[in-house]
Enzyme design. Sequence first.
Site, PDB file in Angstrom:
ATOM      1  CD  GLU A  88      14.145  12.714  91.225  1.00 19.90           C
ATOM      2  OE1 GLU A  88      14.240  13.828  91.764  1.00 19.90           O
ATOM      3  OE2 GLU A  88      14.945  12.314  90.370  1.00 19.90           O
TER       4      GLU A  88
HETATM    5  C1  LIG Z   1       6.562  20.650  93.602  1.00 21.78           C
HETATM    6  C2  LIG Z   1       7.525  20.317  92.502  1.00 21.78           C
HETATM    7  C3  LIG Z   1       8.870  20.174  92.798  1.00 21.78           C
HETATM    8  C4  LIG Z   1       9.786  19.903  91.786  1.00 21.78           C
HETATM    9  N1  LIG Z   1      11.124  19.871  92.071  1.00 21.78           N
HETATM   10  C5  LIG Z   1      12.023  19.856  91.039  1.00 21.78           C
HETATM   11  C6  LIG Z   1      13.429  20.062  91.268  1.00 21.78           C
HETATM   12  O1  LIG Z   1      13.883  20.215  92.406  1.00 21.78           O
HETATM   13  N2  LIG Z   1      14.250  20.099  90.193  1.00 21.78           N
HETATM   14  C7  LIG Z   1      13.809  19.944  88.929  1.00 21.78           C
HETATM   15  O2  LIG Z   1      14.612  20.010  88.009  1.00 21.78           O
HETATM   16  N3  LIG Z   1      12.500  19.738  88.675  1.00 21.78           N
HETATM   17  C8  LIG Z   1      11.602  19.696  89.689  1.00 21.78           C
HETATM   18  N4  LIG Z   1      10.256  19.515  89.444  1.00 21.78           N
HETATM   19  C9  LIG Z   1       9.822  19.290  88.077  1.00 21.78           C
HETATM   20  C10 LIG Z   1       9.292  17.881  87.851  1.00 21.78           C
HETATM   21  O3  LIG Z   1      10.340  16.952  87.892  1.00 21.78           O
HETATM   22  C11 LIG Z   1       8.517  17.889  86.542  1.00 21.78           C
HETATM   23  O4  LIG Z   1       7.309  18.596  86.779  1.00 21.78           O
HETATM   24  C12 LIG Z   1       8.231  16.510  86.016  1.00 21.78           C
HETATM   25  O5  LIG Z   1       9.421  15.895  85.599  1.00 21.78           O
HETATM   26  C13 LIG Z   1       7.243  16.500  84.850  1.00 21.78           C
HETATM   27  O6  LIG Z   1       7.563  17.445  83.886  1.00 21.78           O
HETATM   28  P1  LIG Z   1       6.438  18.455  83.371  1.00 21.78           P
HETATM   29  O7  LIG Z   1       5.832  19.098  84.563  1.00 21.78           O
HETATM   30  O8  LIG Z   1       7.018  19.337  82.329  1.00 21.78           O
HETATM   31  O9  LIG Z   1       5.341  17.532  82.729  1.00 21.78           O
HETATM   32  P2  LIG Z   1       5.333  17.009  81.215  1.00 21.78           P
HETATM   33  O10 LIG Z   1       6.651  16.459  80.852  1.00 21.78           O
HETATM   34  O11 LIG Z   1       4.750  18.071  80.357  1.00 21.78           O
HETATM   35  O12 LIG Z   1       4.309  15.791  81.326  1.00 21.78           O
HETATM   36  C14 LIG Z   1       2.886  15.941  81.209  1.00 21.78           C
HETATM   37  C15 LIG Z   1       2.282  14.544  81.134  1.00 21.78           C
HETATM   38  O13 LIG Z   1       2.770  13.878  79.967  1.00 21.78           O
HETATM   39  C16 LIG Z   1       3.318  12.631  80.293  1.00 21.78           C
HETATM   40  N5  LIG Z   1       4.432  12.323  79.401  1.00 21.78           N
HETATM   41  C17 LIG Z   1       5.413  13.148  78.972  1.00 21.78           C
HETATM   42  N6  LIG Z   1       6.248  12.482  78.160  1.00 21.78           N
HETATM   43  C18 LIG Z   1       5.802  11.208  78.090  1.00 21.78           C
HETATM   44  C19 LIG Z   1       6.222  10.026  77.421  1.00 21.78           C
HETATM   45  N7  LIG Z   1       7.319   9.996  76.687  1.00 21.78           N
HETATM   46  N8  LIG Z   1       5.507   8.890  77.601  1.00 21.78           N
HETATM   47  C20 LIG Z   1       4.402   8.884  78.359  1.00 21.78           C
HETATM   48  N9  LIG Z   1       3.948   9.968  79.018  1.00 21.78           N
HETATM   49  C21 LIG Z   1       4.639  11.108  78.867  1.00 21.78           C
HETATM   50  C22 LIG Z   1       3.746  12.775  81.739  1.00 21.78           C
HETATM   51  O14 LIG Z   1       3.822  11.522  82.393  1.00 21.78           O
HETATM   52  C23 LIG Z   1       2.656  13.656  82.310  1.00 21.78           C
HETATM   53  O15 LIG Z   1       1.555  12.873  82.679  1.00 21.78           O
HETATM   54  C24 LIG Z   1       9.326  19.730  90.453  1.00 21.78           C
HETATM   55  C25 LIG Z   1       7.964  19.849  90.173  1.00 21.78           C
HETATM   56  C26 LIG Z   1       7.073  20.164  91.159  1.00 21.78           C
HETATM   57  C27 LIG Z   1       5.622  20.351  90.798  1.00 21.78           C
END
Ligand SMILES: Cc1cc2nc3c(=O)[nH]c(=O)nc-3n(C[C@H](O)[C@H](O)[C@H](O)COP(=O)(O)OP(=O)(O)OC[C@H]3O[C@@H](n4cnc5c(N)ncnc54)[C@H](O)[C@@H]3O)c2cc1C
Length: 596
Positions: A438
């Site tokens: 989220e």
């Molecule tokens: C169990 C689970 C349930 C989920 N449910 C849903 C769902 O129902 N629907 C859905 O669409 N998604 C869902 N997600 C996805 C979730 O919302 C994403 O994993 C999350 O938004 C982070 O994206 P990412 O994993 O690609 O991490 P990344 O975006 O790759 O982030 C990696 C790190 O980089 C940091 N980062 C990235 N950009 C920036 C920035 N601009 N400034 C500072 N820090 C930054 C992040 O904070 C993080 O620490 C779910 C994920 C999990 C694990």
Amino acid sequence: MTYAAPLADIRFTLREIAGQADIAALPGYENATDDMIDAVLEEAGKLSGNALAPLNRTGDQQGSRLENGVVRTPEGFVGVYRQFIDGGWNSLPFDPEFGGQGMPWLLATAVQEMWQSANMGFGLVLLLNQGAIDAIHHHGSPEQKATYLPKMIEGAWTGTMNLTEPQAGSDLAQLRSRAVPQGDHYLITGQKIFITYGEHDLAENIVHLVLARTPDAPPGVRGISLFIVPKLLPNADGSPGKRNDVRCVSIEHKLGIHASPTCVMSFGDDGGAIGWRIGEEGRGLSYMFTMMNNARLAVGVQGLAIAERAYQQAVAYARSRVQSKDDTRPDPKPVAIVRHADIRRMLMTMRSQIEAMRGLGYYTAAAIDCALKHPDTDARRKAQDRVDLLIPIVKAWFTDLGNEIASLGVQVHGGMGFIEETGAAQHLRDARILPIYEGTNGIQARDLVGRKVAKDGGETMSSLTAEMRALATALEVVAGDDTAVLADAVAKAADALDDATAWVAQTGKADIGAALAGSVPFLRLAGTALGGWLLAKGALVAHRRLASREGDPAFNEAKIVTARFYAEVILPPALAQLGPLKSAGRTVFALAEEQF
Ligand SMILES: Cc1cc2nc3c(=O)[nH]c(=O)nc-3n(C[C@H](O)[C@H](O)[C@H](O)COP(=O)(O)OP(=O)(O)OC[C@H]3O[C@@H](n4cnc5c(N)ncnc54)[C@H](O)[C@@H]3O)c2cc1C
């Protein structure tokens, strides 16, 4: 491993902190009488404690399983979900025009806390459905509302949120899923990952809200539109019909929330999943934000909820585990560990922050109700500004604390906390997702600094610190040691929050990198200060109640002691975040360029 809804504190917070009476007086909330609210809380407490909580551990052990394209939820989930539908629980805050009960979000939030405390793996299906209903309600066409809302509000169908793709997580501008127009609909193709309850056996249909790009869309976020893609295409009479071209291809193996299926969804393997656009082309992300505000409050409440569950379990264990003599007494006999100073410190740390979160969470929910229903336009706008400012704080501060408190819960258990049988470890594992999904907590802090404070130069925050000062003044005039300590703490918290906000607003204009480097400590400071304000507000009410011999004296005394502990132990280090947040801005980039 039991859970008992903390009804006394929930009621107190609703009435004395969040202004239940003012919310119930808003036009449209006529049914939210005190009696009705009490009855709802009482029944929700029973359902969460008796039906949901007992399935938490087995849900964790069994997990959801994918079998021949069908996701089977753990034993008992289908039955308990049926109870939710039969009891009308899904419909609590929604529009009566579509079968909702039209109750305030304030009440729905308190009830949500109970579901999530009792069983977060189950509670997620309710949370996602709620957000999807909200998005369709705000942005769907009359036909879309008529087709989907009654079923989703009843809970016969559930909603999902399909944003994330392998290359597009925090950065949704990188989305690749496509939506090609064909007649009155679109054909959707692409892969979505991490989709919570993307497939399951609880409801007869699943309504996916999917972000995708149309063929001529510009790059970036302005090219993203929002689509309704049901698993089963509705027949003319509204019943679920033919299977759509969307399927769950796998589910993830995770650290926690094992009961909640986290699905890889494939759209259009056989030519394209049929979908209908919601609202205008290119506005998908802004529509999703409607849903995300709602979902982010709910995820924050999950942080509060898991903390409450971990706390209840820690208290029960501390009362029963006998170990070591009481250092404050001559008797050499070992005593229950709850007698030991450090255990008490941990329990007070858990409890005081839980009550601070509950205050701020319900306060935010009440602001949502004002933003929706207040008859005065200016009051609605001001309430919405507060909601927008508070949502990232609630989401990130609550979920960080959810982890810290679940970890303290393990610590209170000693070695048994590390062993799965006690269940303390499950809370910590389950809590770990909360700062990630989220919108990660880093992204929340970026939103707070880069958008919310930047938008008005800190004016909305100042309106809150003005209220903090008014409370400090009210506390000052009440004689007594406790009220004097609280008055001083709240005044200092308001000063620190004002200073920090001014620094963030000014630095943000000159050097956004420096402001962002301090954004997480700033968010922490803001959450801790605002939570302390609302705890102190509760303590003042408790003080008056004690003086007039109103209510349970033990409860009132506990409110004062808890607020004082927070003021003296939790607030000072959080307010000292101002220094680190300034120096983070100076040093982070200088080092990072060379070292990472
Ligand atoms: C169990 C689970 C349930 C989920 N449910 C849903 C769902 O129902 N629907 C859905 O669409 N998604 C869902 N997600 C996805 C979730 O919302 C994403 O994993 C999350 O938004 C982070 O994206 P990412 O994993 O690609 O991490 P990344 O975006 O790759 O982030 C990696 C790190 O980089 C940091 N980062 C990235 N950009 C920036 C920035 N601009 N400034 C500072 N820090 C930054 C992040 O904070 C993080 O620490 C779910 C994920 C999990 C694990």
